[in-house]
Design a protein around this motif. Structure first.
Motif, PDB file in Angstrom:
ATOM      1  N   UNK A  54       0.823  -1.206   0.000  1.00  0.00           N
ATOM      2  CA  UNK A  54       0.000   0.000   0.000  1.00  0.00           C
ATOM      3  C   UNK A  54       0.860   1.260   0.000  1.00  0.00           C
ATOM      4  N   UNK A  55       1.911   1.278   0.820  1.00  0.00           N
ATOM      5  CA  UNK A  55       2.773   2.457   0.896  1.00  0.00           C
ATOM      6  C   UNK A  55       3.493   2.695  -0.433  1.00  0.00           C
ATOM      7  N   UNK A  56       3.984   1.618  -1.051  1.00  0.00           N
ATOM      8  CA  UNK A  56       4.656   1.777  -2.341  1.00  0.00           C
ATOM      9  C   UNK A  56       3.659   2.161  -3.431  1.00  0.00           C
ATOM     10  N   UNK A  57       2.441   1.642  -3.346  1.00  0.00           N
ATOM     11  CA  UNK A  57       1.404   2.008  -4.319  1.00  0.00           C
ATOM     12  C   UNK A  57       1.086   3.492  -4.241  1.00  0.00           C
ATOM     13  N   UNK A  58       0.994   4.016  -3.026  1.00  0.00           N
ATOM     14  CA  UNK A  58       0.746   5.453  -2.849  1.00  0.00           C
ATOM     15  C   UNK A  58       1.878   6.269  -3.465  1.00  0.00           C
ATOM     16  N   UNK A  59       3.109   5.834  -3.257  1.00  0.00           N
ATOM     17  CA  UNK A  59       4.260   6.533  -3.837  1.00  0.00           C
ATOM     18  C   UNK A  59       4.203   6.504  -5.353  1.00  0.00           C
ATOM     19  N   UNK A  68      -5.037   4.010  -8.448  1.00  0.00           N
ATOM     20  CA  UNK A  68      -4.594   3.260  -7.264  1.00  0.00           C
ATOM     21  C   UNK A  68      -4.689   1.754  -7.501  1.00  0.00           C
ATOM     22  N   UNK A  69      -5.694   1.321  -8.265  1.00  0.00           N
ATOM     23  CA  UNK A  69      -5.839  -0.107  -8.561  1.00  0.00           C
ATOM     24  C   UNK A  69      -4.682  -0.609  -9.422  1.00  0.00           C
ATOM     25  N   UNK A  70      -4.330   0.168 -10.448  1.00  0.00           N
ATOM     26  CA  UNK A  70      -3.218  -0.234 -11.319  1.00  0.00           C
ATOM     27  C   UNK A  70      -1.897  -0.174 -10.562  1.00  0.00           C
ATOM     28  N   UNK A  71      -1.730   0.844  -9.724  1.00  0.00           N
ATOM     29  CA  UNK A  71      -0.507   0.965  -8.935  1.00  0.00           C
ATOM     30  C   UNK A  71      -0.332  -0.243  -8.026  1.00  0.00           C
ATOM     31  N   UNK A  72      -1.401  -0.653  -7.363  1.00  0.00           N
ATOM     32  CA  UNK A  72      -1.311  -1.804  -6.459  1.00  0.00           C
ATOM     33  C   UNK A  72      -0.960  -3.073  -7.238  1.00  0.00           C
TER      34      UNK A  72
END
Length: 89
Positions: A54-59, A68-72
């Motif tokens: 989650x933290x890396x996805x936010x970054x 956010x879905x694609x980042x995760x």
């Protein structure tokens, strides 16, 4: 999760690579090339110490125009590769 000690990100001939230092070099015995996004995530994980998907996805969302879905999904894939080669614990 956290990055295992003994592994560092270096610029080698214009490529961002993870390599082992000290005992890590003996156990790893290879270089892992990272693209720009993966290198940014490695640096962020190093800054955080203990990190989460989650933290890396936010970054990733802050750095790039990505949902956010694609980042995760992307972060999960990258961290999964790091786990396969044994550079995170």
């Amino acid at each position: 999760m956290k990055l295992k000690s003994g592994y560092v990100l270096r610029d080698v001939c214009g490529e961002q690579v993870i390599m082992g230092e000290g005992l890590g070099a003996l156990n790893f015995g290879r270089l892992l090339c990272l693209n720009e996004t993966a290198a940014m995530l490695w640096k962020r994980a190093a800054e955080l110490g203990d990190f989460s998907i989650e933290a890396l996805s936010e970054s990733l969302c802050q750095e790039y125009d990505v949902s956010s879905e694609q980042a995760k999904k992307d972060v999960t894939s990258i961290v999964g590769e790091w786990q396969k080669v044994g550079v995170v614990e």
